[in-house]
Design a protein around this motif. Sequence first.
Motif, mmCIF file in Angstrom:
data_model
loop_
_atom_site.group_PDB
_atom_site.id
_atom_site.type_symbol
_atom_site.label_atom_id
_atom_site.label_comp_id
_atom_site.label_asym_id
_atom_site.label_seq_id
_atom_site.Cartn_x
_atom_site.Cartn_y
_atom_site.Cartn_z
ATOM 1 N N UNK A 260 -9.943 4.858 5.694
ATOM 2 C CA UNK A 260 -10.517 4.266 4.491
ATOM 3 C C UNK A 260 -9.809 2.956 4.147
ATOM 4 N N UNK B 99 -8.874 0.314 0.845
ATOM 5 C CA UNK B 99 -8.759 0.206 -0.614
ATOM 6 C C UNK B 99 -8.457 -1.231 -1.000
ATOM 7 N N UNK C 1 -6.554 -3.156 -4.194
ATOM 8 C CA UNK C 1 -5.733 -2.973 -5.378
ATOM 9 C C UNK C 1 -5.576 -4.313 -6.086
ATOM 10 N N UNK D 198 -2.827 -6.205 -8.570
ATOM 11 C CA UNK D 198 -1.451 -6.087 -9.045
ATOM 12 C C UNK D 198 -1.123 -7.252 -9.953
ATOM 13 N N UNK E 80 3.927 -5.604 -12.468
ATOM 14 C CA UNK E 80 3.357 -4.271 -12.625
ATOM 15 C C UNK E 80 3.098 -3.654 -11.258
ATOM 16 N N UNK E 81 2.866 -2.333 -11.249
ATOM 17 C CA UNK E 81 2.481 -1.692 -10.012
ATOM 18 C C UNK E 81 1.016 -1.939 -9.704
ATOM 19 N N UNK E 82 0.598 -1.785 -8.448
ATOM 20 C CA UNK E 82 -0.803 -1.992 -8.090
ATOM 21 C C UNK E 82 -1.713 -0.959 -8.749
ATOM 22 N N UNK F 48 -5.673 0.637 -8.417
ATOM 23 C CA UNK F 48 -6.798 0.718 -7.481
ATOM 24 C C UNK F 48 -8.079 0.166 -8.101
ATOM 25 N N UNK G 267 -12.134 2.327 -3.361
ATOM 26 C CA UNK G 267 -11.786 3.019 -2.119
ATOM 27 C C UNK G 267 -13.082 3.238 -1.351
ATOM 28 N N UNK H 56 -4.674 -6.831 -3.258
ATOM 29 C CA UNK H 56 -4.100 -6.305 -2.022
ATOM 30 C C UNK H 56 -5.112 -5.407 -1.326
ATOM 31 N N UNK I 216 -2.309 10.162 4.844
ATOM 32 C CA UNK I 216 -2.391 9.241 3.716
ATOM 33 C C UNK I 216 -1.458 8.053 3.868
ATOM 34 N N UNK J 36 -0.471 4.337 4.510
ATOM 35 C CA UNK J 36 -1.192 3.105 4.203
ATOM 36 C C UNK J 36 -0.570 1.911 4.900
ATOM 37 N N UNK K 167 -0.532 -2.150 4.353
ATOM 38 C CA UNK K 167 -0.858 -3.108 3.305
ATOM 39 C C UNK K 167 -1.022 -4.508 3.865
ATOM 40 N N UNK K 168 -2.015 -5.229 3.315
ATOM 41 C CA UNK K 168 -2.106 -6.653 3.589
ATOM 42 C C UNK K 168 -1.122 -7.399 2.709
#
Lengths: 113, 114
Positions: free
Chosen positions: A32, A34, A36, A38, A42-44, A46, A49, A89, A99, A101, A103-104
């Motif tokens: 999958x 996703x 995000x 950000x 702060x945190x990312x 979503x 998905x 992201x 699960x 991931x 990340x780009x």
Amino acid sequence: KNQVEQSPQSLIILEGKNCTLQCNYTVSPFSNLRWYKQDTGRGPVSLTIMTFSENTKSNGRYTATLDADTKQSSLHITASQLSDSASYICVVTFYNAGNMLTFGGGTRLMVKP
Amino acid sequence: GAGVSQSPSNKVTEKGKDVELRCDPISGHTALYWYRQSLGQGLEFLIYFQGNSAPDKSGLPSDRFSAERTGGSVSTLTIQRTQQEDSAVYLCASSSGLGPLEQYFGPGTRLTVT
């Protein structure tokens, strides 16, 4: 090597305009993808998905598309607002990888009034 | 309910010291992740806990890094003998299980090693 590459690295647009962010990935097999958002400091959070069988998903003014054949995804932002200024992201999950991931590097979007 | 929380929000330490970073996941979430985000870099996976299974430590950059998760809830990331290259934002995320599920991120801990 499984990689996720995003373009552009940064983008400046005027408030009210539309924009499209790109994500290319080499992750295989793919589970999958996703997107995000950000905000600075702060945190990312979503946005969307999508599994490999989906080719579009919307969340308000955000619409993500996925072409699993070409391994490309895009995030389209409609009628941009100042609050859209953030890093976006792209994240891809390996199939059956618990699960995990990949990340780009993200696209930093700035919306100016 | 409350989201993922992390503490401290900021930590400045001297090179060579040990630090502990704490993550409180969303109640009931069985999966917990630690990531690192260096200045100008993307998110880097560090470690993954799923229920009572052995954690996936494949992302830990060196043996100076370790993490534990007590009682299937709170997690602590420990960095021993910190180096300047350890300076980054450390993000924790949790999700409710396996599969393509939403990961909820905490606000992060900004670590600065001087």
